[in-house]
Design an enzyme around this catalytic site. Structure first.
Site, short mmCIF file in Angstrom:
data_model
loop_
_atom_site.label_atom_id
_atom_site.label_comp_id
_atom_site.label_asym_id
_atom_site.label_seq_id
_atom_site.Cartn_x
_atom_site.Cartn_y
_atom_site.Cartn_z
N ASP A 64 0.80 -1.23 0.00
CA ASP A 64 0.00 0.00 0.00
C ASP A 64 0.83 1.28 0.00
O ASP A 64 0.35 2.34 -0.39
CB ASP A 64 -0.96 0.02 1.21
CG ASP A 64 -0.26 -0.25 2.53
OD1 ASP A 64 0.97 -0.41 2.54
OD2 ASP A 64 -0.94 -0.31 3.58
N HIS A 65 2.08 1.21 0.42
CA HIS A 65 2.89 2.43 0.55
C HIS A 65 3.65 2.78 -0.74
O HIS A 65 3.51 3.87 -1.27
CB HIS A 65 3.92 2.27 1.67
CG HIS A 65 3.38 2.38 3.05
ND1 HIS A 65 2.48 1.49 3.57
CD2 HIS A 65 3.62 3.28 4.04
CE1 HIS A 65 2.18 1.83 4.81
NE2 HIS A 65 2.87 2.92 5.12
N ASP A 119 3.44 -1.59 11.31
CA ASP A 119 3.09 -0.21 11.00
C ASP A 119 2.48 0.40 12.26
O ASP A 119 1.68 -0.26 12.94
CB ASP A 119 2.08 -0.16 9.85
CG ASP A 119 1.90 1.25 9.35
OD1 ASP A 119 2.48 1.59 8.31
OD2 ASP A 119 1.18 2.02 10.02
N ARG A 380 -0.59 12.65 10.51
CA ARG A 380 0.72 13.23 10.87
C ARG A 380 1.01 14.45 10.01
O ARG A 380 0.81 14.39 8.80
CB ARG A 380 1.84 12.21 10.68
CG ARG A 380 1.78 11.13 11.71
CD ARG A 380 2.92 10.14 11.59
NE ARG A 380 2.77 9.20 12.68
CZ ARG A 380 3.03 7.90 12.61
NH1 ARG A 380 3.49 7.38 11.49
NH2 ARG A 380 2.84 7.12 13.66
N SER A 538 6.45 6.61 13.35
CA SER A 538 6.27 5.35 12.65
C SER A 538 7.02 4.19 13.30
O SER A 538 7.85 4.37 14.19
CB SER A 538 6.73 5.50 11.20
OG SER A 538 8.02 4.99 11.05
N ARG A 540 8.96 2.24 11.51
CA ARG A 540 10.01 1.84 10.57
C ARG A 540 11.31 1.51 11.32
O ARG A 540 11.90 2.34 11.98
CB ARG A 540 10.23 2.93 9.51
CG ARG A 540 10.78 4.23 10.02
CD ARG A 540 10.74 5.30 8.93
NE ARG A 540 9.36 5.68 8.65
CZ ARG A 540 8.96 6.89 8.27
NH1 ARG A 540 9.85 7.84 8.11
NH2 ARG A 540 7.70 7.16 8.05
#
Ligand code: MIC
Ligand code: SF4
Length: 648
Positions: A64-65, A119, A380, A538, A540
């Site tokens: 999706d990203h 996520d 964000r 996030s 990440r």
């Protein structure tokens, strides 16, 4: 004694530990999901474990990203994720099927379960009455490999809702913005927000999911709603009635704190640049000119949100100076609004329709112009995240956003003179699972395909006994993972290539960082110094792997955000905190810090004597590692730790 919802779900999944705030608990996990930008690392790490199949009841790999596909890298990642899911028994949600959190809510989220996602907005599932927690890729991989998930038992805070939202102008987004205004981006650290009270009944599952989704911005471990008749209604409408179970707090359940919110008093709210907690009423900013409006993201892209937007845009035109971008959250939502001719209302008004993906939310296209004002229904608005450093990004509800797009300026939706038709929650959603590939029993013939940009995961050496390193950067409070490891169309394609992505670490703060760090690497490495809530945002893990790759030995701050702290540990970077926060101001960038007997201190007092050899003074820093974390750090991270254990 009465139990709260969190205790009930944790107890039913407890692998080890005690449900005592602050102490480590191991939880059996029902569902794990990945998205493409963090998923390639997670799946490479899973692959490195050498197992035949995932060992959790349900795993899903979403895409999706990274959807811009400006070269081969994104589609190569997609192919890897599709083949790796097929190989190891996970579902695959094909590119175009939608944003992981929205699709997961529609297709898989179920009350009483525990889900992990790579996520930070995984708590979206809390709207369904599940415990859904955002984690780094390596934590997800380990759990997919059969380990329990370990977390320090959070405190449980009750958010007691009463009253009813003043619809249609006031929405669930305004509720969470008001909570952010009150509690700030640090307000939820170490906590789970459990919603209760009569006001819960006023909110549908998609509305609840908006609130739990953006609970991530509070720094909370997760947020959860009860599972009640509204949950049953939604699950029935999405064709999964059999997955409903009731879930509510017992009378007399205990909470660390109770916060009261009267829904009747909530007004349209808006977060100003550059933080989701910089919240004021929409009214107070009336008249501010707007250049761009974006509607969508995992926070506000449900059928309900899209329908409200379409109804506002009907027979109107997007104001002359404004660009309006819309991304419906899932293919199902898109299909449904298309069938009902709502997309044609959007298109007729002048909306630029985007695909079902994260899009502008993570700077994958849709950057505002220089110095422009962009209002987004996202979660964000950190500086530079939109792709434009000097843009002013605001966050508001989809309803408010649509009003601003038509008016060309921020305006109180209640006084806008625009019309919005009343919304009735559908008793039947369109259901189409044709873009979800189910796992197969026999996967022997499946070949995992890796493009040339997919590089193996980097691993650190075991912890050195002496750290003698340079302070490469001194930062303030609330540093985000977007600051540490920027995203956006330029950087995201390198998520599967650590050497390449490392060149972008702290790029928006100090362009020389990665070259200075590489230089310092041979001279003892680097240390990063920060203030409160370091690493917010996030999940990440690249914000830890890339600094590790550049030779960062320790991060020394006043306090950490949860997921980032775990990621640092997982990649062998020592997370240190000032014993006395006042010592923060004495350190300068460029100072050399010396810490001796590191290994013994990690497993002993966890109080480290630090010598600032550049300035000639000493001070104390601490770590708060539990036993498992101490071993992980000493081994150089979770991968070497796991290898060392399995070799035993
Ligand atoms: C984000 O919203 O920042 C992201 C992109 O979804 C991240 C995950 C990532 O960096 O890939 C998140 O929220 O965890
Ligand atoms: Fe995607 Fe934005 Fe949600 Fe992150 S916050 S998952 S980038 S939509």
């Amino acid at each position: 004694m009465g139990k709260n919802i969190v205790e009930k779900i944790f107890e039913a999944h407890l692998a080890y530990g005690e449900l005592k705030a602050g102490s480590p608990v191991g939880l059996k996990v029902d569902q794990v999901y990945t998205q493409d930008a963090t998923g390639t690392m997670a799946w490479l790490q899973f692959e490195a474990m050498g197992l035949d199949r995932v060992k959790v009841p349900l795993a899903v790999s979403y895409v999706d990203h990274n959807m811009v596909q400006s070269n081969f890298m994104n589609p190569d990642d997609h192919k890897f994720l599709q083949t790796v899911a097929a190989k190891y028994g996970a579902y695959f949600s094909r590119p175009g099927n939608g944003i992981c959190h929205q699709v997961h809510l529609e297709q898989f989220a179920a009350p009483g379960k525990i889900a992990l996602g790579t996520d930070s907005h995984t708590p979206t599932g809390g709207g369904m009455g599940m415990i859904a927690i955002g984690v780094g890729g390596l934590d997800a991989a380990t759990v997919m490999g059969g380990s329990p998930f370990e977390v320090n038992m959070p405190q449980v805070v009750k958010i007691n809702l009463s009253g009813k939202l003043r619809r249609p102008w006031v929405t669930a987004m305004d509720v969470i913005l008001e909570i952010l205004r009150r509690l700030t981006v640090k307000g939820g650290v170490g906590k789970i927000m459990e919603y209760g009270g009569a006001g819960v009944n006023d909110l549908s599952v998609p509305e609840r999911a908006t609130i739990t989704n953006m609970g991530a911005e509070l720094g909370a471990t997760t947020s959860v709603f009860p599972s009640d008749k509204r949950t049953k209604f939604y699950l029935t409408a999405v064709g999964r009635a059999s997955e409903w179970t009731e879930l509510k707090a017992d009378r007399g359940a205990k909470y660390a704190e109770v916060i009261d919110i009267d829904l009747d008093t909530i007004e349209p709210m808006i977060a100003q640049p550059h933080s989701p907690d910089n919240v004021v009423t929409v009214k107070s900013l009336s008249g501010t000119k707007v250049d761009q409006v974006c509607i969508g993201s995992c926070t506000n892209s449900s059928y309900q949100a899209m329908k409200a937007v379409a109804s506002l845009l009907k027979d109107n035109t997007v104001a002359e100076g404004v660009n309006l971008l819309i991304n419906p959250g899932s293919k199902q939502v898109y299909e449904m609004i298309a069938k009902e001719k709502l997309t044609s209302e959007m298109i007729a008004a002048g909306a630029r329709m985007l695909e079902s993906s994260c899009g502008p939310c993570i700077g994958m296209g849709g950057a505002p112009g220089s110095g422009q004002v962009s209002v987004r229904s996202f979660n964000r608005n950190f500086k530079g995240r939109s792709g434009t450093k000097d843009a002013s990004v605001y966050l508001a509800s989809p309803v408010s956003c649509a009003v601003f797009a038509v008016k060309g300026e921020i305006a109180d939706p209640r006084e806008s003179g625009l019309q919005i038709s009343p919304f009735k929650e559908p008793s039947k959603y369109l259901i189409n699972r044709n873009f979800i590939i189910a796992p197969k029993a026999d996967t022997t013939d499946v070949k995992v395909i890796k493009g040339p940009n997919i590089k193996e995961v980097s691993v650190k050496e075991p912890l050195e006994d002496t750290i003698d390193a340079e302070v490469l950067l001194k930062l303030g409070d609330n540093i985000t993972t977007d600051d540490i490891m920027p995203a956006g169309a330029k950087v995201l394609p390198f998520r599967s290539n650590i050497p390449a992505i490392s060149e972008f670490v702290f790029e928006n703060i100090d362009k020389t960082f990665s070259s200075r760090a590489s230089e310092a690497k041979s001279k003892g490495g680097g240390i990063i110094v920060g203030g409160e809530n370091y690493g917010q945002g996030s999940s990440r893990e690249h914000a830890a792997i890339a600094p590790m790759f550049l030779g960062i030995q320790a991060v020394l701050v006043k306090s950490f955000a949860r997921i980032h702290r775990s990621n640092l540990i997982n990649f062998g970077i020592l997370p240190l905190q000032f014993e006395n926060p006042e010592d923060y101001s004495r350190i300068a960038g460029g100072d050399r810090l010396l810490i001796r007997d590191v290994n013994a201190t990690v497993s002993g007092s966890q109080k480290y004597a630090v010598e600032n050899t550049s300035q000639g003074y000493g001070f104390i820093v601490v770590s708060t590692l539990n036993e498992r974390e101490q071993e992980i750090i000493k081994n150089g991270g979770l991968l070497p730790y796991t290898k060392a254990r399995s070799a035993r």
